[in-house]
Design a protein around this motif. Structure first.
Motif, PDB file in Angstrom:
ATOM      1  N   UNK A   1       0.829  -1.110   0.018  1.00  0.00           N
ATOM      2  CA  UNK A   1      -0.078  -0.070   0.002  1.00  0.00           C
ATOM      3  C   UNK A   1       0.824   1.197  -0.064  1.00  0.00           C
ATOM      4  N   UNK A   2       0.202   2.174  -0.529  1.00  0.00           N
ATOM      5  CA  UNK A   2       0.978   3.685  -0.516  1.00  0.00           C
ATOM      6  C   UNK A   2       0.911   4.348   1.056  1.00  0.00           C
ATOM      7  N   UNK A   3       1.245   5.228   1.243  1.00  0.00           N
ATOM      8  CA  UNK A   3       1.407   5.832   2.643  1.00  0.00           C
ATOM      9  C   UNK A   3       0.211   6.140   3.260  1.00  0.00           C
TER      10      UNK A   3
ATOM     11  N   UNK B   1       1.153  -0.161  -4.889  1.00  0.00           N
ATOM     12  CA  UNK B   1       0.152   0.954  -5.240  1.00  0.00           C
ATOM     13  C   UNK B   1       0.683   2.161  -5.053  1.00  0.00           C
ATOM     14  N   UNK B   2       0.540   2.974  -6.036  1.00  0.00           N
ATOM     15  CA  UNK B   2       0.859   4.417  -6.073  1.00  0.00           C
ATOM     16  C   UNK B   2       2.130   4.796  -6.784  1.00  0.00           C
ATOM     17  N   UNK B   3       2.232   5.921  -7.489  1.00  0.00           N
ATOM     18  CA  UNK B   3       3.430   6.452  -8.535  1.00  0.00           C
ATOM     19  C   UNK B   3       4.569   6.518  -7.454  1.00  0.00           C
ATOM     20  N   UNK B   4       4.467   6.729  -6.343  1.00  0.00           N
ATOM     21  CA  UNK B   4       5.915   7.104  -5.542  1.00  0.00           C
ATOM     22  C   UNK B   4       6.348   5.764  -5.014  1.00  0.00           C
ATOM     23  N   UNK B   5       6.007   4.673  -5.570  1.00  0.00           N
ATOM     24  CA  UNK B   5       6.875   3.299  -5.090  1.00  0.00           C
ATOM     25  C   UNK B   5       7.426   3.007  -6.591  1.00  0.00           C
TER      26      UNK B   5
END
Length: 302
Positions: A2-4, A60-64
């Motif tokens: 999961x994202x933050x 999940x999420x562009x930050x990863x």
């Protein structure tokens, strides 16, 4: 992974988890999930899941995406999915969404519904993905009425700080906005709180958030991450997995509006018909929605 904002955000992460749950029931899968609060832990946690022998790992999420770029080549037999990111590799599938199209529709509805002729936007991180939401929203508002004032966007710089989200929403409502759209994950729940306190409208995002404050969420821009997640798992089960990029858009139901359970009567049939007409223009290609703030500069309101 999961994202933050984490599971329980009633938004982006929860939508991904809904796809997992659907597939788990259908295919009897073993599922492991990890919440990561600090970006520095992304790479180690993704690697840890791969080392445990997981067949398929969703980031999940562009930050990863940077963490996935580092890990995926080290495990060529593991399949990876970047939700919102762009990672090259035969064993990586990217799930991307035309958020600007759904955001245009909620913006158009906001433009039809505002009484103050002043609306706002709260983003999470100031990154191109979130600016895509904003660009579509602004284009929709201006297409409804080019004289509406769209206040400068506020950014929480967090996906999970509800207090900061509420402060950002309150600032925009205090400045005269009567409708504020958020694309801020869990932090956006604070914008909905601020709308309830001000007796005004918020617009939810990613999942159907209309129920969070009945009658104070005008609509939600639903981004069907659950569909992309489920379809990817199904492809793996059927031996059809491929790398590359899958794009979900308005015409295939990848993005769209909520069912307006609590606001349909307030909006009225005439305005809903206008929104539907705009939806059809996007689907048939006669209306191209700007996908960035630069593209917005050349957009002519319809």
């Amino acid at each position: 992974m999961f994202d933050s904002g984490g599971r329980g955000d009633k938004s982006f992460n929860d939508s991904a988890w809904a796809g997992i749950e659907r597939a788990q029931k259908e295919f009897s899968l073993e599922v492991a999930d990890v919440d990561t609060r600090s970006p520095k832990d992304y790479e180690g946690n993704i690697r840890g899941l791969a080392e445990k022998g997981m067949d398929l790992i969703f980031a999940v999420g562009i930050t990863q995406q940077d963490a996935l770029k580092a890990v995926a080549p080290q495990f060529p037999d593991v399949k990876f999915v970047s939700v919102d990111g762009q990672v090259d590799g035969d064993n990586v599938r990217n799930l991307q969404f035309k958020e600007e199209q759904g955001s245009f529709l909620v913006g158009y509805l906001a433009g039809l519904m505002t009484k103050a002729n002043k609306v706002g936007f709260v983003g999470g991180m100031d990154i191109p993905t979130i600016r895509r939401f904003e660009a579509g929203y602004r284009a929709g508002v201006l297409s409804a009425n080019p004289k509406i004032e769209i206040l400068p966007a506020k950014f929480t710089e967090s996906w999970d700080d509800v207090t900061t989200g509420k402060a950002a929403g309150k600032t925009l409502f205090d400045a005269g906005a009567d409708i504020v759209y958020h694309a801020a994950g869990r932090a956006g729940l604070g914008v909905i709180d601020a709308a309830e306190d001000a007796d005004k409208f918020a617009i939810g995002v990613d999942s159907d958030q209309d129920y969070v404050s009945e009658g104070h969420v005008l609509t939600s821009m639903i981004k069907h991450v659950d569909v992309g997640v489920y379809q990817t798992i199904k492809d793996v089960q059927e031996g059809k997995f491929s790398g590359g990029t899958k794009v979900y858009e308005l015409k295939d139901g990848g993005v769209g509006l909520s069912d307006l359970k609590y606001t349909k009567q307030i909006i009225g049939r005439e305005k809903l018909q206008k929104v539907e007409a705009m939806k059809q223009k996007i689907i048939d290609g006669s209306l191209k929605v700007p996908a960035s703030m630069d593209e917005l500069k050349g957009f002519a309101p319809k």
